[in-house]
Design an enzyme around this catalytic site. Sequence first.
Site, short mmCIF file in Angstrom:
data_model
loop_
_atom_site.label_atom_id
_atom_site.label_comp_id
_atom_site.label_asym_id
_atom_site.label_seq_id
_atom_site.Cartn_x
_atom_site.Cartn_y
_atom_site.Cartn_z
N THR A 30 -4.49 5.19 2.36
CA THR A 30 -3.43 4.59 1.52
C THR A 30 -4.09 3.99 0.28
O THR A 30 -5.29 3.70 0.27
CB THR A 30 -2.69 3.46 2.26
OG1 THR A 30 -3.64 2.44 2.62
CG2 THR A 30 -1.96 3.97 3.49
N HIS A 32 42.68 -3.69 -34.81
CA HIS A 32 42.86 -2.47 -35.58
C HIS A 32 44.35 -2.15 -35.60
O HIS A 32 44.90 -1.70 -34.60
CB HIS A 32 42.05 -1.33 -34.95
CG HIS A 32 41.75 -0.22 -35.90
ND1 HIS A 32 42.04 1.09 -35.65
CD2 HIS A 32 41.18 -0.25 -37.13
CE1 HIS A 32 41.68 1.82 -36.69
NE2 HIS A 32 41.14 1.04 -37.58
N SER A 80 36.31 0.36 -52.74
CA SER A 80 36.01 0.91 -51.41
C SER A 80 36.43 2.37 -51.35
O SER A 80 37.49 2.74 -51.88
CB SER A 80 36.77 0.12 -50.33
OG SER A 80 36.21 -1.15 -50.16
N HIS A 117 31.44 -1.67 -39.88
CA HIS A 117 32.84 -1.26 -40.01
C HIS A 117 33.56 -1.65 -38.72
O HIS A 117 33.01 -1.53 -37.63
CB HIS A 117 32.89 0.26 -40.22
CG HIS A 117 34.27 0.83 -40.20
ND1 HIS A 117 34.73 1.67 -39.20
CD2 HIS A 117 35.30 0.70 -41.08
CE1 HIS A 117 35.97 2.03 -39.47
NE2 HIS A 117 36.35 1.45 -40.58
N ASN A 118 34.81 -2.12 -38.84
CA ASN A 118 35.58 -2.52 -37.65
C ASN A 118 34.70 -3.35 -36.71
O ASN A 118 34.59 -3.08 -35.51
CB ASN A 118 36.10 -1.29 -36.89
CG ASN A 118 37.25 -0.60 -37.61
OD1 ASN A 118 37.75 -1.10 -38.62
ND2 ASN A 118 37.67 0.54 -37.12
N ASP A 139 39.91 -7.26 -40.02
CA ASP A 139 41.28 -6.78 -40.25
C ASP A 139 42.26 -7.84 -39.78
O ASP A 139 42.35 -8.12 -38.59
CB ASP A 139 41.54 -5.50 -39.44
CG ASP A 139 40.88 -4.29 -40.07
OD1 ASP A 139 40.23 -4.47 -41.09
OD2 ASP A 139 41.03 -3.17 -39.53
N ARG A 187 0.86 -1.19 0.00
CA ARG A 187 0.00 0.00 0.00
C ARG A 187 0.89 1.24 0.00
O ARG A 187 2.04 1.19 0.40
CB ARG A 187 -0.95 -0.02 1.19
CG ARG A 187 -0.25 -0.10 2.53
CD ARG A 187 -1.24 -0.33 3.66
NE ARG A 187 -1.77 -1.68 3.65
CZ ARG A 187 -3.00 -2.00 4.02
NH1 ARG A 187 -3.85 -1.05 4.38
NH2 ARG A 187 -3.42 -3.24 3.99
N ILE A 244 12.14 17.19 -13.93
CA ILE A 244 11.06 16.69 -14.79
C ILE A 244 11.37 17.14 -16.21
O ILE A 244 11.88 18.22 -16.44
CB ILE A 244 9.70 17.27 -14.36
CG1 ILE A 244 9.42 16.96 -12.88
CG2 ILE A 244 8.58 16.76 -15.23
CD1 ILE A 244 9.00 15.58 -12.56
N GLU A 303 40.37 -7.26 -44.73
CA GLU A 303 41.49 -6.35 -44.94
C GLU A 303 42.74 -7.13 -44.56
O GLU A 303 42.98 -7.43 -43.39
CB GLU A 303 41.33 -5.11 -44.05
CG GLU A 303 42.16 -3.95 -44.53
CD GLU A 303 41.81 -2.67 -43.79
OE1 GLU A 303 42.62 -2.26 -42.95
OE2 GLU A 303 40.74 -2.11 -44.03
N ASP A 317 -8.92 6.26 -3.28
CA ASP A 317 -8.88 5.58 -1.98
C ASP A 317 -10.28 5.17 -1.55
O ASP A 317 -10.87 5.70 -0.63
CB ASP A 317 -8.22 6.51 -0.94
CG ASP A 317 -8.11 5.86 0.44
OD1 ASP A 317 -8.22 4.62 0.51
OD2 ASP A 317 -7.94 6.59 1.42
N GLU A 322 33.42 -6.67 -41.20
CA GLU A 322 34.80 -6.39 -41.58
C GLU A 322 35.77 -7.16 -40.68
O GLU A 322 35.57 -7.24 -39.47
CB GLU A 322 35.08 -4.89 -41.47
CG GLU A 322 36.48 -4.54 -41.97
CD GLU A 322 36.80 -3.06 -41.81
OE1 GLU A 322 37.80 -2.63 -42.41
OE2 GLU A 322 36.08 -2.35 -41.07
#
Length: 807
Positions: free
Chosen positions: A241, A402, A571, A357-358, A389, A205, A700, A436, A235, A387
């Site tokens: 409550t 990398h 590329s 990518h990567n 590498d 409650r 808020i 790559e 209530d 990809e």
Amino acid sequence: MYFMKRAKREGGGEVEGRQAEDQQRPSDLILQRPGLRDDPRTDGRRLRSQRMASTGSGFRIQGDDNLQSMLVGTVMRKVKSRTWKKQRYFKLQDDCMTIWYQSKKAGNAYSTFSVGDVEAIREGHQSEVLLTIADEFPAERCFTVVFRGRRGNLDLVAESAEEAQTWITGMKKLIESLENMGEREKLDQWIGDWFKKADKNNDGRMNFKEVRDLLKMMNVDMNEHHAHQLFTTADKSESGTLEDDEFVLFYKMLTQREDVLTVFQKFSSDGQKLSQSDLEDFLREEQLEDNNIQQYAKHLIECYEPSDAAKLMNAMTFDGFLMYLGSSEGSIFNPQRRGVFMDMSQPLCHYFISSSHNTYLMEDQLRGQSSVEGYIRALSRGCRCVEVDCWDGANGEPIVYHGHTFTSKILFKDVVNAVGNYAFKVSEYPVILSIENHCSIEQQKVMAQHLNHILGDKLLKSTLDGKAPVGLPSPEDLKGKILLKAKKIGGLEENFNGMAEDSMTGEVSDEDEAAEMEEDNLHRDSVRRLLKKSKQRLSKELSDCVVYCKSIHFSSFKHSRIHSKFYEVASFTESKARKHLRETGVEFVHHNSRQLTRVYPSGFRTDSSNFNPQEMWNAGCQIVALNFQTAGEGMDLNDGLFSQNGSCGYVMKPNFMRVTEKRFDPETPEKREGYQPVVFTVQVISGQQLPKVNIKEDSIVDPLVRVEIHGVPADQSKQETRYIENNGFNPVWYDTLRFKIHTPELAMVRFVVEDYDKTSKNDFVGQYTLPLSCMQQGYRHIHLLSKDGTSIPPSSLFVHIRITELE
């Protein structure tokens, strides 16, 4: 609120609505007791014990041994590395939505996570961390909890294989139950979560102070007198409550949807319900539905109307109307475009392809962690080009990382394993491995061995019919196949003539990002030496794995038009691609109607940020590689474009970008044959339960909505509503924004909600991005996504959409 009416019992004691007695949810237990409206008093402890008998989706826990065991709890090892393995006590909470575990960390006695935050459970040694302890703990005792978004995984080792299986099966069941929830159940769940947060002493409650604190937590700044009035009205027991069901009543009054009621009453003949005829009028006039409206209206009543009495009258109550508008059928995204609906039998170059990518990086490009998890996550999001590498590693094993940076390193064979395991879990269409290659001949041979051994039949090793091809195959032709995009000795023709050179003489110009960066540096005057193109020898074994995607150095569009082969892929860095687009956009589009092009982010983006992919799609570039690990506008657009067509990772380009005889210039769309601009009008009506962005208790949200159009240069545009002060709970705007769109076929629309701040940058609240072509018209809800692209129910916007041709 719509979840109230479905509960009422009538005459013979039958429960109204679709839920059978043995499928009650926690909220049903609150709402479906006799005499609810007259006497809502209840015992909190009894309710909570009843709640234990069911979960949000309605299946019983009693009799489910796995879930019962999880409620009791288990000691498992949480593993972070080979040396960090600590015992923790894990337990499923009584709400069956939260996992609690005890930690000995200073100042943090325990941690919790929600089942809703879990994306998947992976069994065995599927993570790097668990692979490091594979010799210590068998696979059947190990599993990984994968979270949505970018949160790190949780690796666990159970005391026995049986205990591991208990948690694996139980968690999967809970995840599945959540995914099968309707909007109504999600909202019930959400209300229950807030009740628990606010009920500080767990007595089932809440007093007025707790309710006032709850309103702040829920993002609403309400006049205290008004809040107290609502509290007193709710209530019913006059106890000072609110108990469970009284709180639901309070919530219902708090969330009166006057905006939807206005629409409902406009079409209702008697102001109480929509007859089937009323609903048909609404669907025809406002939602612009035109296919078998009578049948569709019946379907909506059957699906969303909670009252059996209304169903018998072929009518829809306000609750049913609200449920329909909150469902996937009432959302802004056209459900008919969710599944695969495009022609998948065109050549590969006729599709935009979701590309990463990567892929191995989890963070930035300088110091980030490399992980096979990157591949699993990308493939699980429908990515179709990843990809890799590759560099020489110790013990003759090639590694992936990398190059020339401090990023961690992973084994090439582990990457291939992950790709083999996850390539076709969410899409059956082909995956391209963009290699790559910086390896020696010896380690290139090892790479070829791993590719052949691990991928087996999935690896495309020869042309589809075994003959010299004359064009690219289609995604349909290549279902279930993994293609290698890499350098190749000679071409496909030589392979058929038996003229391919061997590895000792095959030399290919080294094309990689490091070389591109050096070249870019020349233009920045920071490097004054001439760029030397290195020659790299290529192993025949690896070269033979390349069929339809041979990486080549790009000279010019003229050279390409005369000399290039359909299977050659150029590329470009983003800056090079932009330069070509600016100088010879028409040629670029024409080139991409015949061949695949890959564009990747500049090496100078060390933070792994993304460029706007729309620019490259405007030129018809298919493989626009983005850093999937980085949230933001770029990935929102990528997720938006590929959310259609079954999220399969392939989206067919508009016809004017596929036909080689016609020329399309993104800079002058009005010159295109069949040019038909449209006016896109969106009335932003209201917002519902926007998430709180500032953790300060008194803060808020002051929300505003920005609508962005991404498309050809002439279509790039954005407009905003005004901001609403101190109301993230149920803000109302009724602001209308209008856009003229020249190339609707390429236009993407991004809705962004921000927290207005007059002194600093606005905070991001939520977004939703989709192609204009996938948009439903009329009154629609937009279910907002977080920065990570994950859903944040029940946060939404309510809008009215119109798309009209410009005369």
